[in-house]
Scaffold this active site. Structure first.
Site, mmCIF file in Angstrom:
data_model
loop_
_atom_site.group_PDB
_atom_site.id
_atom_site.type_symbol
_atom_site.label_atom_id
_atom_site.label_comp_id
_atom_site.label_asym_id
_atom_site.label_seq_id
_atom_site.Cartn_x
_atom_site.Cartn_y
_atom_site.Cartn_z
ATOM 1 N N HIS A 39 -6.958 14.706 6.325
ATOM 2 C CA HIS A 39 -8.059 14.573 7.273
ATOM 3 C C HIS A 39 -7.564 14.847 8.680
ATOM 4 O O HIS A 39 -7.613 13.986 9.555
ATOM 5 C CB HIS A 39 -8.671 13.175 7.165
ATOM 6 C CG HIS A 39 -9.338 12.954 5.853
ATOM 7 N ND1 HIS A 39 -9.161 11.839 5.092
ATOM 8 C CD2 HIS A 39 -10.184 13.749 5.152
ATOM 9 C CE1 HIS A 39 -9.873 11.943 3.978
ATOM 10 N NE2 HIS A 39 -10.493 13.088 3.994
ATOM 11 N N HIS A 71 -4.717 12.154 -2.459
ATOM 12 C CA HIS A 71 -5.695 11.093 -2.741
ATOM 13 C C HIS A 71 -5.901 10.870 -4.235
ATOM 14 O O HIS A 71 -6.491 9.870 -4.624
ATOM 15 C CB HIS A 71 -7.054 11.448 -2.123
ATOM 16 C CG HIS A 71 -7.023 11.586 -0.644
ATOM 17 N ND1 HIS A 71 -6.644 10.565 0.192
ATOM 18 C CD2 HIS A 71 -7.336 12.629 0.169
ATOM 19 C CE1 HIS A 71 -6.731 10.973 1.450
ATOM 20 N NE2 HIS A 71 -7.127 12.224 1.456
ATOM 21 N N GLU A 123 -10.348 8.946 -2.448
ATOM 22 C CA GLU A 123 -9.397 8.131 -3.224
ATOM 23 C C GLU A 123 -10.137 7.094 -4.083
ATOM 24 O O GLU A 123 -9.801 6.877 -5.255
ATOM 25 C CB GLU A 123 -8.426 7.407 -2.283
ATOM 26 C CG GLU A 123 -7.411 6.575 -3.054
ATOM 27 C CD GLU A 123 -6.626 5.632 -2.157
ATOM 28 O OE1 GLU A 123 -6.248 6.039 -1.043
ATOM 29 O OE2 GLU A 123 -6.398 4.490 -2.569
ATOM 30 N N CYS A 188 -0.829 0.623 0.724
ATOM 31 C CA CYS A 188 0.497 1.266 0.660
ATOM 32 C C CYS A 188 1.389 0.829 1.826
ATOM 33 O O CYS A 188 0.896 0.434 2.897
ATOM 34 C CB CYS A 188 0.351 2.782 0.619
ATOM 35 S SG CYS A 188 -0.096 3.539 2.180
ATOM 36 N N ASN A 218 -7.577 5.880 7.847
ATOM 37 C CA ASN A 218 -6.552 4.958 8.342
ATOM 38 C C ASN A 218 -6.415 5.040 9.861
ATOM 39 O O ASN A 218 -6.082 4.050 10.512
ATOM 40 C CB ASN A 218 -5.226 5.158 7.603
ATOM 41 C CG ASN A 218 -4.536 6.415 8.008
ATOM 42 O OD1 ASN A 218 -3.741 6.408 8.919
ATOM 43 N ND2 ASN A 218 -4.850 7.535 7.340
ATOM 44 N N SER A 260 -2.160 11.001 8.526
ATOM 45 C CA SER A 260 -2.366 12.437 8.304
ATOM 46 C C SER A 260 -2.104 13.247 9.576
ATOM 47 O O SER A 260 -2.408 14.442 9.622
ATOM 48 C CB SER A 260 -3.797 12.682 7.808
ATOM 49 O OG SER A 260 -4.725 12.076 8.675
HETATM 50 FE FE1 SF4 Z 1 -1.983 7.681 1.082
HETATM 51 FE FE2 SF4 Z 1 -0.193 5.775 1.637
HETATM 52 FE FE3 SF4 Z 1 0.428 7.759 -0.044
HETATM 53 FE FE4 SF4 Z 1 0.190 8.230 2.532
HETATM 54 S S1 SF4 Z 1 1.743 6.929 1.549
HETATM 55 S S2 SF4 Z 1 -0.671 9.471 0.896
HETATM 56 S S3 SF4 Z 1 -1.476 6.857 3.111
HETATM 57 S S4 SF4 Z 1 -1.122 6.194 -0.341
#
Ligand code: SF4
Length: 290
Positions: A39, A71, A123, A188, A218, A260
């Site tokens: 994104h 995702h 996601e 995460c 995010n 991102s």
């Molecule tokens: Fe998504 Fe977290 Fe993986 Fe980055 S580290 S792609 S934010 S799950």
């Protein structure tokens, strides 16, 4: 202006690996990316320039090679891609995969699956895409739908604010004390790191700038968090969106960025801020400084 950088900011390994895979593949073959790889408008433009095509649904894929983004996707969709005979390149982040496994484990335990996240986010669609009966919640009022469910299994979209997720789980337990509720924390680590670093940064600065595309969940959550922490906060996709009036009388500005956001864009924003003096009210390009 003095610029303080968050200890953790910017692109995570999951997005970086997915972009590297996409750019590597486009150099050797026609490639379709299923959904938004990232994104961030600059990265999307870079991929477009490299010749990557984009499709929203498996039916729209027009090349022999297709890339699944960080995702992730539902197994049903993966099967559709296989049935079309496509070469699948899978950039699903291992931490998204972990969330899929956690949810599957909860369903195996006979629990009603609950995902804390945004219903329309790619996601979340991937997480629930193989389930016939599930509930996605984001606000306390959404919890009403869970009345009468004796066993619940809860996970979260990986980029949700951990504090908010914990509050919702606590609220769920208070609302349904008789229910057997198991929560697996699937937020995460890069998301947690960026949120925790912003807590520390906000204590030291007067204004927070979040660098991230308008569709980046995010990045939006970081902006909201900075405001909840009592700091004026602005989200920009690139340096050209910064406004001098945000910095009247400001001596120290904090800088963070979503998972991102490429380093190059962060550096451009940092250079703009460092060159800016509130008295001039216009940025001095780095090259013009003496
Ligand atoms: Fe998504 Fe977290 Fe993986 Fe980055 S580290 S792609 S934010 S799950």
């Amino acid at each position: 202006m003095e610029v303080r950088m968050a200890e953790h900011l910017g692109m995570c390994f999951g997005v970086r690996d997915a972009i590297d895979l996409a750019l590597g593949l486009t150099g050797s073959r026609p490639l379709t990316i299923l959904g938004d790889l990232v994104h961030n408008p600059d990265v999307v433009a870079q991929l477009d320039a490299a010749g990557a095509r984009r499709a929203r649904r498996p039916e729209e894929v027009s090349t022999a090679d297709v890339l699944v983004t960080a995702h992730g996707i539902a197994d049903r969709v993966r099967l559709q891609l296989r049935e079309k005979g496509l070469n699948i390149h899978d950039a699903t982040c291992p931490l998204v995969r972990r969330a899929h496994l956690a949810l599957a484990r909860l369903v195996e335990e006979g629990r009603h699956p609950v995902v804390i996240g945004q219903r329309d986010h790619v996601e979340v669609r991937g997480l629930v895409g193989d389930l016939d009966d599930y509930t996605v919640v984001l606000h306390e009022e959404d919890l009403d739908q869970l009345a009468g469910r004796p066993r619940l299994g809860v996970v979260a979209q990986t980029t949700q604010p951990l504090e908010r997720v914990r509050e919702l789980v606590a609220c769920l337990r208070r609302r349904f004390p008789e229910a057997d509720i198991r929560f697996i924390d699937t937020v995460c680590q890069p998301t947690k790191d960026r949120q925790e670093a912003l807590h520390r940064l906000a204590a030291e600065v007067e204004v927070v700038i979040v660098v991230g595309g308008p569709d980046s969940n995010n990045s939006r959550k970081l902006t909201e968090l900075a405001r909840r922490l009592g700091r004026p906060a602005y989200q920009v996709a690139r340096a050209a969106e910064l406004r001098p009036e945000w910095f009247h009388g400001v001596r120290v500005v904090g800088l963070t960025a979503g998972t991102s956001t490429p380093d190059r864009v962060i550096h451009e924003v940092r250079a703009w801020l460092e060159a800016f003096t509130p008295t001039r009210l216009t940025p001095t390009p780095a090259a013009d400084r003496c």
